[in-house]
Design an enzyme around this catalytic site. Structure first.
Site, mmCIF file in Angstrom:
data_model
loop_
_atom_site.group_PDB
_atom_site.id
_atom_site.type_symbol
_atom_site.label_atom_id
_atom_site.label_comp_id
_atom_site.label_asym_id
_atom_site.label_seq_id
_atom_site.Cartn_x
_atom_site.Cartn_y
_atom_site.Cartn_z
ATOM 1 N N ASP A 18 0.840 -1.203 0.000
ATOM 2 C CA ASP A 18 0.000 0.000 0.000
ATOM 3 C C ASP A 18 0.876 1.254 0.000
ATOM 4 O O ASP A 18 1.956 1.262 0.599
ATOM 5 C CB ASP A 18 -0.899 -0.032 1.252
ATOM 6 N N ASN A 66 -10.356 -3.023 -6.860
ATOM 7 C CA ASN A 66 -9.544 -2.023 -7.584
ATOM 8 C C ASN A 66 -10.135 -1.638 -8.945
ATOM 9 O O ASN A 66 -9.741 -0.630 -9.535
ATOM 10 C CB ASN A 66 -8.097 -2.510 -7.783
#
Ligand code: FPP
Length: 248
Positions: A18, A66
């Site tokens: 991340d 996503n």
């Protein structure tokens, strides 16, 4: 050279990579540059895992959520994964890395699936680190598909409900045959699992590091592994024989 021994090296490390976007934003660069730099961190993490003796390294490359990102960013991430496999497959093979892919293989864009299958096929016989790429992966989606496959077997008489055990459920997951992660790492200071390996995380140690994924160097990885090595894992039991206080 290394302070790591077989006893304190996790067999399976899973990483939520991340912070690529923030890495780029903080430098006034487009988010895509963060993802590009992130691929370099992927290479370093795979090398470090091999060096330390980690057997399985799972990387969360693209989640089933996503797809909600802008089309340009989705295309860029797909392009990076394809480029990674095209450019790095030979090198991974030389490093004796085995590639496995988890996630939903349906509805992937044209040329992505053949490349993922090629990576799995080419490296099937390798005995070094298994690099598990979580792609189009979401834990609830994985569990839903596993439950549907079990329900079908029950409905068609191949399986009795009482034959469904924790092991049969594990064997229907995309991760079948891969041991549960000992350590789940997340970069960028965020402290959540974000629909990643929820079934498999039952006894995983969780470590959150503040570095953004493009800054996840070998040193950051080793420091996290040292922290893991100091943790005591009890799997619901006791660390050593205890005396139970008996009331008077
Ligand atoms: C999270 O950063 C990262 C991703 C969504 C994708 C990770 C992908 C790569 C590192 C490249 C391709 C992968 C492989 C295995 C070659 P973010 O964009 O959510 O960052 P932010 O939270 O700072 O916005």
């Amino acid at each position: 050279m290394s302070k790591f021994t077989a006893a304190n090296v996790p067999e399976h490390v899973a990483i939520i990579m991340d912070g690529n976007g923030r890495w780029a934003n903080s430098r006034g660069l487009p988010r895509t540059m963060g993802h590009r730099k992130g691929v370099e961190a992927v290479r370093e993490a795979v090398r470090t895992a091999g060096e330390i003796g980690i057997r399985y390294l799972t990387l969360f490359a693209f989640s089933s959520e996503n797809w909600r990102r802008p089309e340009a960013e989705v295309s860029d991430l797909m392009g990076l994964l394809k480029a990674f496999i095209r450019r790095d497959l030979a090198e991974l093979h030389t490093q004796n890395v085995r590639v496995r892919v988890i996630g939903d293989r349906k509805n992937l864009r044209g040329d992505v699936l053949p490349l993922l299958l090629e990576a799995e096929d080419t490296t099937r016989g390798n005995t070094g680190v298994t690099l598990v790429i979580a792609f189009n992966y979401g834990s609830r989606d994985e569990m839903t598909r596993a439950m549907q496959s079990l329900a079908l077997d029950v409905a068609q008489g191949r399986l009795a409900p009482e034959q469904i055990t924790s092991e049969t459920i594990s064997s229907r997951m995309d991760t079948a045959g891969i041991p549960d992660p000992d350590l789940i790492l997340r970069t960028s200071g965020e402290e959540r699992l974000s629909n990643f390996l929820l079934w498999q995380a039952a006894y995983a140690e969780l470590i959150f590091v503040s570095e953004l994924w493009p800054d996840f160097t070998r040193e950051v990885f080793l420091a996290a592994l040292e922290k893991y090595g100091r943790r005591e894992r009890r799997f619901g039991g006791l660390s050593q024989p205890q005396t139970l206080a008996v009331g008077s």
